[in-house]
Scaffold this active site. Structure first.
Site, mmCIF file in Angstrom:
data_model
loop_
_atom_site.group_PDB
_atom_site.id
_atom_site.type_symbol
_atom_site.label_atom_id
_atom_site.label_comp_id
_atom_site.label_asym_id
_atom_site.label_seq_id
_atom_site.Cartn_x
_atom_site.Cartn_y
_atom_site.Cartn_z
ATOM 1 N N ASP A 87 0.819 -1.214 0.000
ATOM 2 C CA ASP A 87 0.000 0.000 0.000
ATOM 3 C C ASP A 87 0.850 1.260 0.000
ATOM 4 O O ASP A 87 2.069 1.217 0.155
ATOM 5 C CB ASP A 87 -0.940 0.015 1.218
ATOM 6 C CG ASP A 87 -0.275 -0.522 2.491
ATOM 7 O OD1 ASP A 87 0.940 -0.303 2.673
ATOM 8 O OD2 ASP A 87 -0.975 -1.157 3.291
ATOM 9 N N ASN B 272 -7.802 -3.104 14.404
ATOM 10 C CA ASN B 272 -9.168 -3.402 13.968
ATOM 11 C C ASN B 272 -9.229 -4.604 13.025
ATOM 12 O O ASN B 272 -10.268 -4.888 12.448
ATOM 13 C CB ASN B 272 -9.806 -2.178 13.304
ATOM 14 C CG ASN B 272 -9.055 -1.734 12.047
ATOM 15 O OD1 ASN B 272 -8.086 -2.375 11.624
ATOM 16 N ND2 ASN B 272 -9.498 -0.642 11.450
ATOM 17 N N GLU C 157 -9.660 -2.308 5.270
ATOM 18 C CA GLU C 157 -10.303 -1.970 6.527
ATOM 19 C C GLU C 157 -11.578 -2.800 6.731
ATOM 20 O O GLU C 157 -12.121 -3.382 5.790
ATOM 21 C CB GLU C 157 -10.665 -0.479 6.543
ATOM 22 C CG GLU C 157 -9.464 0.453 6.433
ATOM 23 C CD GLU C 157 -8.714 0.642 7.742
ATOM 24 O OE1 GLU C 157 -8.793 -0.251 8.618
ATOM 25 O OE2 GLU C 157 -8.044 1.677 7.898
#
Length: 242
Positions: free
Chosen positions: A67, A136, A143
């Site tokens: 990324d 998370n 995500e």
């Protein structure tokens, strides 16, 4: 799935570097999938030590990173491009033209994501992909969501991710809020995936990722489907697995 126990971050890093050195020794022209963030830094340091000791050469390897922040790129101190050169590329003999990251300065998201997907496809399957895991459950910048995304895409970063990344920037408002990220398909197609996890703060999300339901709400849970997943976790991170 194979879980390798490490006593601490240093041992985790050393074991991970051994796997990379073994991979490149067996296949000198390996395609290496690389990650950024604090978790792999120790691994990269030990890979560089192995190169300096003459134990391995990365000259024939090609690399593909997960990324990059949208808006950042070469020359930006907080870009992942600069991170990789600071922490690994400048310390080994990898050829600059063999290193690949998303181009965060290309603001045409459709074009950039298509370019990166084509680049990954042209390289063939990734031989060894290193991953960290977010608090998370994100892997790369995939995500929590209501669906998994296969290809490279631009993502709005979760507030928890922005908070975690703030430590790398002077001010919270300086932290980019969007990024280009590799999707799940190349990760799952990698011949081997190496997940590194350190610290008690990651223990609960590691438990959910490895033993809970496979759901895009916990992106790392999809790794349960990978046929050659190796997890190296230190004692603190394995709190709920032992």
């Amino acid at each position: 799935m194979r879980i390798i126990a490490a006593s601490n971050y240093e041992e985790m890093s050393a074991r991970a570097a051994e796997i990379f050195v073994a991979q490149v020794t067996l296949k000198p022209d390996s395609v290496l999938g690389l990650a950024t963030g604090s978790t792999p830094v120790g691994t990269y340091q030990r890979m560089a030590e192995a190169y300096r000791a003459g134990k391995v050469s990365f000259a024939a390897c090609r690399t593909v990173n997960l990324d990059e922040y949208v808006g950042l790129g070469p020359g930006d101190s907080q870009s992942y491009h600069e991170f990789m050169w600071e922490n690994l590329f400048s310390h080994i003999d990898v050829k600059p033209e063999h290193t690949n990251l998303p181009d965060g300065k290309n603001l045409d998201a459709v074009a950039e994501c298509a370019r990166y997907d084509a680049l990954i496809a042209a390289l063939g399957s990734i031989d060894l992909q290193i991953l960290g895991i977010g608090h998370n459950g994100h892997i790369a910048f995939n995500e929590p969501s209501d669906h998994f995304v296969a290809g490279t895409h631009m993502v709005e970063l979760d507030a928890q991710t922005i908070e975690a990344n703030q430590r790398f920037f002077e001010r919270r408002e300086d932290v980019p809020t969007t990024a280009y990220t590799m999707g799940m398909a190349p990760i799952l197609q990698a011949r081997q995936v190496l997940l590194l996890v350190s610290g008690e703060a990651k223990a609960e999300i590691l438990r959910r990722s490895l033993t809970g339901p496979i759901t895009p709400e916990v992106p790392a849970s999809i790794l349960q489907l990978h046929p050659n997943l190796v997890v190296i976790a230190d004692d603190a991170a394995r709190k709920w697995l032992t």
